[in-house]
Enzyme design. Sequence first.
Site, PDB file in Angstrom:
ATOM      1  CD  GLU A 101      -2.562   5.290   7.171  1.00 60.74           C
ATOM      2  OE1 GLU A 101      -2.573   5.333   5.918  1.00 60.74           O
ATOM      3  OE2 GLU A 101      -1.606   4.806   7.824  1.00 60.74           O
TER       4      GLU A 101
ATOM      5  CE  LYS B  47      -0.025   3.046   4.869  1.00 55.21           C
ATOM      6  NZ  LYS B  47       0.214   3.107   6.314  1.00 55.21           N
TER       7      LYS B  47
ATOM      8  CG  ASN C   6      -1.714   1.209   1.448  1.00 56.87           C
ATOM      9  OD1 ASN C   6      -1.789   2.057   0.560  1.00 56.87           O
ATOM     10  ND2 ASN C   6      -2.330   1.337   2.613  1.00 56.87           N
TER      11      ASN C   6
ATOM     12  CB  SER D 119       5.766  -2.319  11.885  1.00 54.49           C
ATOM     13  OG  SER D 119       5.427  -0.985  12.204  1.00 54.49           O
TER      14      SER D 119
ATOM     15  N   GLY E 268       3.181   1.839  10.823  1.00 54.40           N
ATOM     16  CA  GLY E 268       4.182   2.891  10.650  1.00 54.40           C
ATOM     17  C   GLY E 268       4.962   3.214  11.917  1.00 54.40           C
TER      18      GLY E 268
ATOM     19  CG  HIS F  61      -5.504   1.712   5.770  1.00 54.94           C
ATOM     20  ND1 HIS F  61      -5.052   2.633   6.680  1.00 54.94           N
ATOM     21  CD2 HIS F  61      -4.473   0.863   5.544  1.00 54.94           C
ATOM     22  CE1 HIS F  61      -3.785   2.348   6.986  1.00 54.94           C
ATOM     23  NE2 HIS F  61      -3.417   1.276   6.315  1.00 54.94           N
TER      24      HIS F  61
ATOM     25  CD  GLU G   1      -3.154  -2.727   7.652  1.00 55.25           C
ATOM     26  OE1 GLU G   1      -2.058  -2.964   7.145  1.00 55.25           O
ATOM     27  OE2 GLU G   1      -3.790  -1.677   7.473  1.00 55.25           O
TER      28      GLU G   1
HETATM   29  P1  PGA Z   1       3.321   0.007   7.573  1.00 56.35           P
HETATM   30  O1  PGA Z   1       1.783   0.245   7.108  1.00 56.35           O
HETATM   31  O2  PGA Z   1       3.783  -1.264   6.911  1.00 56.35           O
HETATM   32  O3  PGA Z   1       4.048   1.217   7.089  1.00 56.35           O
HETATM   33  O4  PGA Z   1       3.286  -0.142   9.064  1.00 56.35           O
HETATM   34  C1  PGA Z   1       0.915  -0.840   7.029  1.00 56.35           C
HETATM   35  C2  PGA Z   1      -0.414  -0.381   6.475  1.00 56.35           C
HETATM   36  O5  PGA Z   1      -0.899   0.686   6.836  1.00 56.35           O
HETATM   37  O6  PGA Z   1      -1.010  -1.097   5.651  1.00 56.35           O
END
Ligand code: PGA
Length: 249
Positions: free
Chosen positions: A95, A11, A9, A209, A169, A93, A163
């Site tokens: 976010e 983003k 992803n 992560s 992140g 997601h 997740e």
């Molecule tokens: P990350 O994000 O691997 O940067 O932790 C995972 C995600 O949001 O899908």
Amino acid sequence: MRRKLAAGNWKMNGTAGDLAELEALSRTYPSPSVDVLICPPATLIHRAAQTVGEAGIKIGGQDCHTASSGAHTGDISAEMLMDAGASMVILGHSERREDHAEQNEDVRAKARAVMDAGLKAIICVGESLEQREAANTLDIIGGQMSGSIPDQSTGENLIVAYEPIWAIGTGKVPTLDEIGEVHDFIRARLERRFGEGVGRSVRLLYGGSVKPGNAADIFAVSNVDGALVGGASLKADDFSGIIDALQNA
Ligand code: PGA
């Protein structure tokens, strides 16, 4: 057998120059033994699809509208994503849930749109740190699943990504036991709702992560069929480490 999936992803990252990373991936994995997916920003989907061509790598979207067309300025439909070359769409997601106040019902309506268009929905669920510390993780995940996953789901059109919000992140990852507990729970809930056949055929991804250094351990956990990767999907070198770990799992 569930086909494993390494999903990246991007983003809100990436402009034309970053397609070089995708080109490199595409060269390294002309026909991967697992599904490899990159979800670039919408502006790059068409070019990304052209970059990978008929190669093994799949392209996906990061969100879509519930309707197939209409007066919705700034929005993009599942049909448009498919037209641009996408075959999967990430939905719900954390976010999106945070930045756009998306509720379970919104995610469910979007997932219906994605499935109706003939695409696969990757529906994200996950708890916050407060919810985990209050021992509410499984309740939260169960509620998100009931609310976000549509009745028409099958092993073909649905993928669920676990997740934990606090792991995204941050470099923090749950213990392998904690990941296993949630994935086993998600599997059991799917089997209860959709029956054993369908429940067992839905792929479950872990996200938060995931890096080349921890991927192999995570992929060895029960009911983990792959990963949804943010930061480490932006560079072909990093993502390759994760794809290799999945191919060897
Ligand atoms: P990350 O994000 O691997 O940067 O932790 C995972 C995600 O949001 O899908």
